[in-house]
Design a protein around this motif. Structure first.
Motif, PDB file in Angstrom:
ATOM      1  N   SER A  27       0.810  -1.227   0.000  1.00  0.00           N
ATOM      2  CA  SER A  27       0.000   0.000   0.000  1.00  0.00           C
ATOM      3  C   SER A  27       0.839   1.270   0.000  1.00  0.00           C
ATOM      4  N   ARG A  28       2.170   1.111   0.160  1.00  0.00           N
ATOM      5  CA  ARG A  28       3.091   2.263   0.221  1.00  0.00           C
ATOM      6  C   ARG A  28       2.715   3.216   1.351  1.00  0.00           C
ATOM      7  N   GLN A  29       2.399   2.620   2.475  1.00  0.00           N
ATOM      8  CA  GLN A  29       2.067   3.383   3.677  1.00  0.00           C
ATOM      9  C   GLN A  29       2.942   2.896   4.821  1.00  0.00           C
ATOM     10  N   GLN A 264     -13.112  -3.307   3.114  1.00  0.00           N
ATOM     11  CA  GLN A 264     -12.620  -2.695   1.867  1.00  0.00           C
ATOM     12  C   GLN A 264     -13.775  -2.373   0.920  1.00  0.00           C
ATOM     13  N   ALA A 268     -14.561   1.253  -0.311  1.00  0.00           N
ATOM     14  CA  ALA A 268     -14.544   1.505  -1.756  1.00  0.00           C
ATOM     15  C   ALA A 268     -15.839   2.169  -2.201  1.00  0.00           C
ATOM     16  N   GLU A 513      -8.937   7.028   0.384  1.00  0.00           N
ATOM     17  CA  GLU A 513      -8.029   6.389  -0.574  1.00  0.00           C
ATOM     18  C   GLU A 513      -6.978   5.559   0.150  1.00  0.00           C
ATOM     19  N   VAL A 514      -6.440   6.100   1.233  1.00  0.00           N
ATOM     20  CA  VAL A 514      -5.435   5.365   2.010  1.00  0.00           C
ATOM     21  C   VAL A 514      -6.056   4.105   2.615  1.00  0.00           C
ATOM     22  N   ASN A 516      -8.679   2.450   1.623  1.00  0.00           N
ATOM     23  CA  ASN A 516      -9.010   1.493   0.572  1.00  0.00           C
ATOM     24  C   ASN A 516      -7.784   0.705   0.138  1.00  0.00           C
ATOM     25  N   THR A 517      -6.662   1.399  -0.027  1.00  0.00           N
ATOM     26  CA  THR A 517      -5.428   0.734  -0.453  1.00  0.00           C
ATOM     27  C   THR A 517      -4.932  -0.232   0.621  1.00  0.00           C
ATOM     28  N   VAL A 518      -4.958   0.202   1.866  1.00  0.00           N
ATOM     29  CA  VAL A 518      -4.477  -0.643   2.970  1.00  0.00           C
ATOM     30  C   VAL A 518      -5.359  -1.878   3.126  1.00  0.00           C
ATOM     31  N   LYS A 520      -7.327  -3.288   0.944  1.00  0.00           N
ATOM     32  CA  LYS A 520      -7.196  -4.174  -0.212  1.00  0.00           C
ATOM     33  C   LYS A 520      -5.942  -5.028  -0.071  1.00  0.00           C
ATOM     34  N   ALA A 521      -4.841  -4.404   0.370  1.00  0.00           N
ATOM     35  CA  ALA A 521      -3.595  -5.152   0.573  1.00  0.00           C
ATOM     36  C   ALA A 521      -3.742  -6.146   1.723  1.00  0.00           C
TER      37      ALA A 521
END
Length: 677
Positions: A27-29, A264, A268, A513-514, A516-518, A520-521
Motif C-alpha cells: 500500500s506504500r504506507q 474494503q 470503496a 483512498e489510504v 481502501n489501499t491498505v 485491499k492489501a
C-alpha cells in the motif's frame, strides 16, 4: 496431518509483523498508518489454530396437544402427546416404515431450535407444543434448555446442570435467538463474520453491512432436502458455504480475510460516492462560473455600447462626491454632539451635588449654634419640668437632663469650631462656582455643536436631493445600473476563480483512498495465507470424497476438485460437471460425503472448528436405493467409530433398510403406520 497444517501457518502465514510489513509495502504506507487503518475498521490478525469444541445432544423431551387427524373440532378431539429420547455419541436414528408424516423431522427441528435459538418448525407444530426441554453437553459441561411454549412463542432459560447457574433467559422468538447466539458464539470461540451487500434497486447506495452469526454457522450441522443446491449449509448468501468450509477445517487467517474484504468493499463504496460528489460539485461550479462569465461579457458589451454622458456624467460624479463629503461631515458632527451632551450632563450632575452639599453644611452650622443657646425647662421626651437641683448640676459640669458630664468650653474651642465650619462651607462654595462656570461653558458648546449637526444633516439632505436629480437623466441611470452589474459580476467571477484550482479538495478523499489501499492489501495478504493453508488439506479431503462417493453408488466418479470457495467440480463418466448441474440424488450423496470427509479431516487433524454434531434429514429420499442408503449409513457408523466424540442423528422413512446397521439401542422406530409421538 495436524503437523502439516501448523507448518503451513508458520511458513505461509508468518507472524503478524510480517503481515503488516507486507501490507505496508503493497500500500506504500508506513506500518503505523497500516495499524491505524486496520484498527479503525476492526480488522485483526487471526493466525492461531483454534481449539475444537464439541456438542453432544443427550436428551430431547417435549409435550403438548394436537388436533385429531380426522379434522374434528379442537375442543372435542384434543390429543395430548409426549416425546422423550436420550441419544449419545455415535449414529442415532429416528425412523418410520414408509410413513413420511411420523414426526421425525419435527424432532430434529426441535433439537435445532433449542441449539440455535431460531425455529424451523412449521407454525402448526409449534402451536401444538406446551413444554420443550433439550439437554446437551458443550465440551465437558452439561447444559439444559427448557421452555414453555404459548401460542408458538417460547419463554424459558438456559441452565448449567453442573453448577445450577442460569446462563441465559428469554421470552419471545427474537430474545431466544439472541440469547443462544451470544451464548454459543462465546462458548464455541466463534466470532460473528461481517458481511456487506448492495441494496436492491439503488445502484448508488452504500452497501449495507451485517453479520453472519451462530444461526448461520449452525446450518453446517444440518443436511436436508431444502439445502441440496449448496455444497455446505443451506444458502449461498454472504459466501456462507465458504465460511462453513473454513469452520470445518479451522482455516487460519479466514476471519481476517473476511473482515478486511467487507471493510474494503464498504470503504470503496464510500470512496466512489465521495468522488462522484466531488466531480458533481466541480462540474456545478464550472457551469456556474461559465454562466457568470457569460453574463459579465454581456454586461461589459452593453456598457461599451452606451453613449458617453459628458457633463451629465461629471455632474453625477460631483453629486456623489458631495454626498460622500456631507455624509462624513454629518457623522463627525453627530459624534461631537454626543460627546458635548455627555460632558454637559456630567457637569450638571456634579453642580447639583455640590449645591446640595453647600446647603447641608449651612443648615448644620445654624442648627448647632441655635441648640447651644437653648435653656431647657422641661424634658423633651416626657415634658417633666427641669428642677433647680438639675440646674445646679450644670453648675457642677453635668447636663441638667441626662447627667452626662459637659465638655468645658473655651474661647479657643469655640473659635476653632467656627473656623472649621466656615472653612468647609467656603471650600464647597468655591467648588460649586467652578463647576457652575464649566457647566455654562459646556451648555454653550452643546448649543454650538447642535447647530453644526443640524447644518450637516441639512447638507446631506441637499446632497441626496442633488444626486437624485442627477440620476433622473435616463442615460445616467442606465449607465450606473450597468456599471453596478459589471462590478457585481467581476467580484463573483474573481471569487470563484480564486477557489477553482482547489475544487477537488472541497471533499477530502485522501483518508478514504489510504484506507481502501491498505484494506485491499490486507485482504490480499490474508487471502494468500488462508488459501495456502487450505489447499494443502483439501487434496486429502478430495481423495476421501472420491472413495466415499464411489462407495455410496457413484461408481462413475473419477475425481473431484474442492475449491477454497466451497465449490465442487466433479469428473464422472469422462465428463466434467459442476455440483449444481448434478441430479438431486447425486447432490445428496456428494453433500453427505463432502461433509463427512471434512468432519473426518477435522477430527484427524484436531483443528477443525465444527462442533462434531451432524443432523441428516431423509438421506434416502432422493433417488437413493436401499443398497446405497445402507452404504451411506454404514460409512457414517465407521466415521463415528473412528471419532467416538462425533454424534450423527438421522431421520428416515426407510427404517427397514437401516435397522440392522444402527447400533443397538440407538434406533427409535415408529410402529408401522403410526407416529413417533
Amino acid at each position: 496431518m495436524s503437523q502439516g497444517i501448523t507448518q503451513v501457518e508458520d511458513d505461509a502465514a508468518g507472524p503478524v509483523e510480517a503481515w503488516l510489513e507486507e501490507i505496508a509495502t503493497a500500500s506504500r504506507q508506513p506500518v503505523e498508518m497500516v495499524r491505524e487503518v486496520l484498527a479503525e475498521h476492526g480488522v485483526r490478525a487471526h493466525t492461531a489454530l483454534p481449539r475444537p469444541h464439541r456438542i453432544l445432544v443427550t436428551a430431547v423431551e417435549f409435550e403438548g396437544i394436537r388436533p385429531a387427524p380426522d379434522g374434528r373440532q379442537h375442543d372435542a378431539a384434543d390429543i395430548p402427546f409426549r416425546f422423550h429420547w436420550e441419544p449419545g455419541p455415535g449414529v442415532w436414528c429416528l425412523a418410520s416404515t414408509g410413513k413420511n408424516e411420523a414426526g421425525k423431522s419435527s424432532v430434529l427441528e426441535i433439537i435445532l431450535w433449542c441449539l440455535r435459538g431460531r425455529a424451523g418448525l412449521q407454525r402448526d407444530v409449534r402451536s401444538w407444543l406446551r413444554r420443550v426441554r433439550t439437554e446437551f453437553v458443550l465440551d465437558d459441561e452439561p447444559i439444559a434448555v427448557e421452555m414453555t411454549v404459548t401460542g408458538g412463542i417460547p419463554a424459558g432459560t438456559v441452565v448449567s446442570k453442573q453448577t445450577g447457574v442460569e446462563l441465559a433467559s428469554f421470552d419471545g422468538m427474537k430474545a431466544f435467538e439472541e440469547s443462544m447466539d451470544a451464548f454459543m458464539l462465546d462458548r464455541l470461540g466463534l466470532e460473528p463474520l461481517r458481511t456487506q451487500q448492495k441494496p436492491r434497486g439503488d445502484v448508488e447506495a452504500l452497501p449495507v453491512t451485517g453479520e453472519l452469526s451462530w444461526p448461520s454457522y449452525a446450518s453446517g450441522l444440518y443436511i436436508n432436502r431444502k439445502g441440496l443446491g449448496h455444497l455446505l449449509g443451506n444458502e449461498s448468501r454472504n459466501a456462507l458455504p465458504t465460511r462453513l468450509l473454513e469452520l470445518f477445517l479451522g482455516a487460519p487467517w479466514a476471519a481476517t480475510m473476511v473482515a478486511a474484504s467487507v471493510a474494503q468493499k464498504v470503504v470503496a463504496a464510500q470512496l466512489s460516492a465521495a468522488r462522484q460528489r466531488a466531480a458533481a460539485d466541480a462540474q456545478a461550479r464550472r457551469a456556474q462560473l461559465g454562466e457568470l462569465t457569460r453574463q459579465l461579457d454581456a454586461e461589459r458589451a452593453r456598457l461599451e455600447a452606451l453613449p458617453e454622458q459628458g457633463q451629465a456624467a461629471a455632474d453625477l460624479s460631483a453629486a456623489y462626491r458631495t454626498l460622500a463629503a456631507a455624509t462624513a461631515t454629518a457623522s463627525e458632527a453627530q459624534r461631537a454632539l454626543a460627546a458635548a451632551r455627555l460632558r454637559h450632563d456630567a457637569l450638571e450632575e456634579q453642580r447639583h451635588a455640590l449645591a446640595q452639599a453647600v446647603q447641608t453644611a449651612q443648615e448644620a452650622a445654624l442648627a448647632q449654634a441655635f441648640f447651644h443657646t437653648l435653656v431647657p425647662t422641661v424634658c423633651p421626651r416626657c415634658d417633666t419640668k427641669v428642677s433647680k437641683e438639675q440646674w445646679a448640676r450644670e453648675q457642677e459640669g453635668h447636663c441638667s437632663l441626662c447627667t452626662s458630664r459637659l465638655p468645658e468650653p473655651t474661647d479657643h474651642d469655640a473659635d476653632a469650631h467656627g473656623d472649621e465650619d466656615t472653612e468647609t462651607t467656603s471650600d464647597l462654595r468655591r467648588a460649586l462656582a467652578g463647576v457652575q462656570q464649566e457647566a455654562e461653558e459646556a451648555a454653550s458648546l452643546l448649543a454650538t455643536v447642535q447647530a453644526q449637526a443640524s447644518t450637516a444633516t441639512e447638507a446631506v439632505t441637499r446632497a441626496e436631493a442633488a444626486l437624485q436629480e442627477a440620476l433622473k437623466d435616463p442615460g445616467t441611470s442606465e449607465r450606473r445600473t450597468v456599471e453596478l452589474a459589471v462590478a457585481r459580476l467581476e467580484g463573483a467571477v474573481a471569487e470563484r476563480t480564486g477557489r477553482f484550482a482547489d475544487l477537488d479538495a472541497a471533499i477530502d478523499i485522501t483518508p478514504l483512498e489510504v484506507a481502501n489501499t491498505v484494506l485491499k492489501a490486507a485482504e490480499k495478504a490474508a487471502h494468500a495465507r488462508r488459501t495456502a493453508a487450505l489447499k494443502q488439506v483439501l487434496k486429502d479431503v478430495e481423495k476421501d470424497i472420491v472413495t466415499m462417493g464411489r462407495a455410496l453408488g457413484l461408481e462413475m466418479l473419477q475425481r473431484v476438485e474442492l475449491g477454497t470457495g466451497a465449490t465442487l467440480t466433479v469428473w464422472k463418466g469422462g465428463q466434467q460437471h459442476t455440483y449444481g448441474s448434478l441430479t438431486e440424488g447425486e447432490q445428496l450423496r456428494l453433500k453427505i460425503v463432502t461433509t463427512t470427509a471434512l468432519l473426518r479431516h477435522g477430527i484427524r487433524s484436531g483443528v477443525g472448528r465444527h462442533p462434531g454434531l451432524l443432523i441428516i434429514d431423509s438421506p434416502g429420499a432422493e433417488e437413493v436405493d436401499s443398497k446405497d442408503l445402507r452404504l451411506m449409513v454404514q460409512d457414517l457408523v465407521k466415521l463415528t467409530d473412528m471419532a467416538p466424540e462425533l454424534q450423527v442423528i438421522i431421520a428416515t422413512a426407510r427404517g427397514e433398510d437401516v435397522a440392522s446397521l444402527i447400533p443397538e439401542g440407538q434406533l427409535r422406530l415408529a410402529p408401522p403406520g403410526e407416529r413417533l409421538w
